[in-house]
Write a protein that holds these residues in place. Structure first.
Motif, PDB file in Angstrom:
ATOM      1  N   LEU A   8      -7.005   7.725  -0.836  1.00  0.00           N
ATOM      2  CA  LEU A   8      -7.437   9.051  -1.256  1.00  0.00           C
ATOM      3  C   LEU A   8      -6.369   9.675  -2.134  1.00  0.00           C
ATOM      4  N   LYS A   9      -6.811  10.237  -3.267  1.00  0.00           N
ATOM      5  CA  LYS A   9      -5.904  10.934  -4.172  1.00  0.00           C
ATOM      6  C   LYS A   9      -6.426  12.362  -4.333  1.00  0.00           C
ATOM      7  N   VAL A  10      -5.562  13.348  -4.110  1.00  0.00           N
ATOM      8  CA  VAL A  10      -5.935  14.752  -4.205  1.00  0.00           C
ATOM      9  C   VAL A  10      -5.067  15.399  -5.287  1.00  0.00           C
ATOM     10  N   LYS A  26      -9.948  16.655   6.143  1.00  0.00           N
ATOM     11  CA  LYS A  26     -10.487  15.817   7.229  1.00  0.00           C
ATOM     12  C   LYS A  26     -11.287  14.677   6.612  1.00  0.00           C
ATOM     13  N   VAL A  27     -10.758  13.466   6.791  1.00  0.00           N
ATOM     14  CA  VAL A  27     -11.394  12.261   6.249  1.00  0.00           C
ATOM     15  C   VAL A  27     -12.104  11.558   7.398  1.00  0.00           C
ATOM     16  N   LYS A  37      -3.162   2.912  10.620  1.00  0.00           N
ATOM     17  CA  LYS A  37      -1.825   2.901  10.040  1.00  0.00           C
ATOM     18  C   LYS A  37      -1.930   3.743   8.776  1.00  0.00           C
ATOM     19  N   ILE A  38      -1.281   4.918   8.777  1.00  0.00           N
ATOM     20  CA  ILE A  38      -1.467   5.898   7.710  1.00  0.00           C
ATOM     21  C   ILE A  38      -0.160   6.129   6.964  1.00  0.00           C
ATOM     22  N   LYS A  39      -0.269   6.171   5.636  1.00  0.00           N
ATOM     23  CA  LYS A  39       0.860   6.525   4.772  1.00  0.00           C
ATOM     24  C   LYS A  39       0.387   7.651   3.866  1.00  0.00           C
ATOM     25  N   ASN A  40       1.241   8.684   3.710  1.00  0.00           N
ATOM     26  CA  ASN A  40       0.874   9.782   2.816  1.00  0.00           C
ATOM     27  C   ASN A  40       2.102  10.281   2.082  1.00  0.00           C
ATOM     28  N   MET A  68      -1.204  11.460  -2.328  1.00  0.00           N
ATOM     29  CA  MET A  68      -1.893  10.204  -2.018  1.00  0.00           C
ATOM     30  C   MET A  68      -1.885   9.978  -0.504  1.00  0.00           C
ATOM     31  N   LEU A  69      -3.003   9.428  -0.017  1.00  0.00           N
ATOM     32  CA  LEU A  69      -3.095   9.009   1.373  1.00  0.00           C
ATOM     33  C   LEU A  69      -3.731   7.637   1.385  1.00  0.00           C
TER      34      LEU A  69
END
Length: 135
Positions: A8-10, A26-27, A37-40, A68-69
């Motif tokens: 995801l790009k915001v 909220k995704v 496993k999340i990277k942001n 970015m997420l």
């Protein structure tokens, strides 16, 4: 297990002089998600099983900035596989001192015989009502 990836790009599409506050993205993820496993790039993001979502919170999001997420999910196999409907991504935010419509107060007069003293100050704020983006 089954694997799923989310990228995801915001982008903050307003002046770099301003910033958004209280940003919550909220995704939605499938109900049978077991691990994540999340990277942001900034803020805090975590998988919240009770909401079936990855909830990404950003305190201050500068104008013209990009975030970015990426998330790698592990899904549990189900007895009766059902197609996932992919609910929309939900975004909440506020942008102080910004009006999305461009409306500005140019003149205001207060008529009061009791001697009320006014302060010359106007507070503008843009707040997301119900912003959703279908994926």
């Amino acid at each position: 297990g089954i694997r799923c990836s989310i990228n995801l790009k915001v982008i903050a599409n307003f002046s770099e002089k301003l910033f958004a506050t209280h940003v919550v993205i909220k995704v939605p993820v499938p109900k049978n998600t077991s691990k994540s496993k999340i990277k942001n790039s900034f803020g805090r993001a975590k998988y919240e099983p009770e909401q079936n979502s990855i909830v990404w919170r950003i305190k201050r999001f500068p104008g013209k900035a990009e975030c970015m997420l990426s998330a790698d999910l592990e899904l549990v196999r189900t007895v009766r596989p059902k197609a996932w409907t992919r609910p929309p991504i939900n975004v909440e935010f506020q942008v102080p001192m910004f009006t999305a419509s461009g409306v500005h107060v140019r003149f205001l007069r207060v008529y009061d015989k009791a001697g009320y003293h006014t302060n010359r100050w106007v507070r503008y704020i843009t707040k997301a009502g119900g912003y959703q983006n279908k994926i």
